[in-house]
Design a protein around this motif. Structure first.
Motif, PDB file in Angstrom:
ATOM      1  N   GLN A   1       0.843  -1.201   0.000  1.00 27.45           N
ATOM      2  CA  GLN A   1       0.000   0.000   0.000  1.00 27.45           C
ATOM      3  C   GLN A   1       0.877   1.249   0.000  1.00 27.45           C
ATOM      4  N   THR A   2       1.938   1.217   0.786  1.00 29.30           N
ATOM      5  CA  THR A   2       2.839   2.361   0.852  1.00 29.30           C
ATOM      6  C   THR A   2       3.515   2.594  -0.494  1.00 29.30           C
ATOM      7  N   ARG A   3       3.944   1.525  -1.141  1.00 29.80           N
ATOM      8  CA  ARG A   3       4.519   1.666  -2.481  1.00 29.80           C
ATOM      9  C   ARG A   3       3.523   2.306  -3.442  1.00 29.80           C
ATOM     10  N   ALA A   4       2.273   1.862  -3.374  1.00 31.24           N
ATOM     11  CA  ALA A   4       1.254   2.387  -4.284  1.00 31.24           C
ATOM     12  C   ALA A   4       0.960   3.854  -4.033  1.00 31.24           C
ATOM     13  N   GLU A   5       1.212   4.329  -2.815  1.00 31.91           N
ATOM     14  CA  GLU A   5       0.952   5.727  -2.462  1.00 31.91           C
ATOM     15  C   GLU A   5       2.106   6.651  -2.859  1.00 31.91           C
ATOM     16  N   CYS A   6       3.223   6.064  -3.290  1.00 28.00           N
ATOM     17  CA  CYS A   6       4.412   6.862  -3.595  1.00 28.00           C
ATOM     18  C   CYS A   6       4.628   6.966  -5.104  1.00 28.00           C
ATOM     19  N   ASP A   7       5.247   8.076  -5.501  1.00 32.65           N
ATOM     20  CA  ASP A   7       5.594   8.272  -6.913  1.00 32.65           C
ATOM     21  C   ASP A   7       6.869   7.535  -7.284  1.00 32.65           C
TER      22      ASP A   7
ATOM     23  N   VAL B   1       4.258  -2.897  -7.097  1.00 35.37           N
ATOM     24  CA  VAL B   1       3.046  -3.064  -6.299  1.00 35.37           C
ATOM     25  C   VAL B   1       2.367  -4.358  -6.739  1.00 35.37           C
ATOM     26  N   ARG B   2       2.158  -5.275  -5.788  1.00 34.38           N
ATOM     27  CA  ARG B   2       1.593  -6.565  -6.160  1.00 34.38           C
ATOM     28  C   ARG B   2       0.400  -6.979  -5.309  1.00 34.38           C
ATOM     29  N   LEU B   3       0.381  -6.684  -4.042  1.00 30.16           N
ATOM     30  CA  LEU B   3      -0.660  -7.229  -3.164  1.00 30.16           C
ATOM     31  C   LEU B   3      -1.891  -6.341  -3.061  1.00 30.16           C
ATOM     32  N   VAL B   4      -1.829  -5.153  -3.638  1.00 33.00           N
ATOM     33  CA  VAL B   4      -2.961  -4.228  -3.609  1.00 33.00           C
ATOM     34  C   VAL B   4      -3.130  -3.632  -5.000  1.00 33.00           C
ATOM     35  N   GLU B   5      -4.250  -2.959  -5.212  1.00 24.53           N
ATOM     36  CA  GLU B   5      -4.448  -2.227  -6.456  1.00 24.53           C
ATOM     37  C   GLU B   5      -3.588  -0.971  -6.432  1.00 24.53           C
ATOM     38  N   GLY B   6      -3.067  -0.587  -7.562  1.00 21.00           N
ATOM     39  CA  GLY B   6      -2.292   0.637  -7.625  1.00 21.00           C
ATOM     40  C   GLY B   6      -1.149   0.524  -8.605  1.00 21.00           C
ATOM     41  N   LYS B   7      -0.662   1.670  -9.026  1.00 13.45           N
ATOM     42  CA  LYS B   7       0.426   1.724  -9.998  1.00 13.45           C
ATOM     43  C   LYS B   7       1.760   1.540  -9.293  1.00 13.45           C
ATOM     44  N   SER B   8       2.654   0.786  -9.912  1.00  8.12           N
ATOM     45  CA  SER B   8       4.002   0.644  -9.367  1.00  8.12           C
ATOM     46  C   SER B   8       4.759   1.957  -9.500  1.00  8.12           C
ATOM     47  N   PRO B   9       5.498   2.336  -8.458  1.00  2.73           N
ATOM     48  CA  PRO B   9       6.223   3.615  -8.499  1.00  2.73           C
ATOM     49  C   PRO B   9       7.448   3.555  -9.402  1.00  2.73           C
ATOM     50  N   LEU B  10       7.948   4.719  -9.746  1.00  3.26           N
ATOM     51  CA  LEU B  10       9.224   4.834 -10.443  1.00  3.26           C
ATOM     52  C   LEU B  10      10.308   4.220  -9.563  1.00  3.26           C
TER      53      LEU B  10
END
Length: 232
Positions: free
Chosen positions: A46-52, A70-79
């Motif tokens: 989740q923290t990864r998904a919240e970061c750019d 990001v694998r365990l939650v929905e969201g874009k993988s950060p740079l």
């Protein structure tokens, strides 16, 4: 450096009760990470998904060969951002894969052929610093050229120290694992130079703590001598 010139930086790590990151020098941190509670693994992603952006050092890539996605939650993988003074990134590194954009930060001492190879592999290469990566300059580039407003570090002790020493970390989130592993040379959260006096200690302010599954999580603000807990 003013806050608006660089990303807001969160350092996040799992540590044992005695502050270690791995079982022994040269061992992958993944060995200990598999003992995190499932809820804590979700918190990490989740923290990864919240970061750019997410940053680790080149040595962590060599030892762990992390994907940093990001694998365990929905969201874009950060740079993915990897500082490497001489562009020493293994050819089989997972961060060179197509599942997220990667920036390799190198110094002017990095061999031209290694830089060319990294670019051919699909990574962006940012040159900052003479013989070592200039982390403050890299932070400016990430903010201005890549639009990174919030970045997390999952670094080893060398990168963690360097970022803290340059006052580039705003907050720390620690996942406490109920183990003691010992070892005089076992990597701990922060390595780097030894300090001489207590005046050189980096001071923190506890922001909050909570249980995440079976793991205690603590969150800290960096003070850097300004006393208000807001970072630099």
């Amino acid at each position: 450096m003013a806050d608006h010139d660089r990303p807001h930086v969160l350092m996040m790590s799992e540590i044992t009760v005695d502050g270690k990151l791995t079982l022994r020098r040269g061992a992958s941190s993944k060995i200990l990470m598999k003992y995190m509670a499932p809820e804590t693994e979700i918190l990490l992603h989740q923290t990864r998904a919240e970061c750019d952006a997410i940053m680790v050092g080149a040595n962590t890539i060599r030892i762990d060969n992390s994907f940093l996605t990001v694998r365990l939650v929905e969201g874009k993988s950060p740079l993915r951002v990897i500082p490497s003074n001489r562009a020493d990134i293994p050819p089989d590194a997972n961060v060179l894969g197509p599942d997220a954009q990667t920036v390799i930060a190198v110094s002017e001492a990095a061999p031209a052929e290694k830089i060319a190879w990294l670019r051919e592999s699909g990574a962006d290469v940012v040159v900052a610093g003479k013989s070592q990566v200039d982390l403050p300059e890299l932070m400016r580039v990430l903010k201005s050229d890549y639009g990174v407003s919030r970045m997390m570090i999952e670094g080893g002790p060398t990168l963690n120290w360097s970022m803290l020493n340059h006052r580039l970390v705003d907050e720390i989130r620690l996942i406490h694992l109920p183990f003691i592993v010992g070892g005089a040379d076992t990597p701990s959260l922060v390595g780097g130079m030894h300090i001489e006096t207590e005046k050189e200690m980096i001071r923190l302010s506890l922001k909050r703590y909570f249980m995440c599954g079976s793991n205690l999580v603590t969150e800290w603000n960096l003070l850097y001598g300004d006393g208000d807990g807001s970072g630099v």
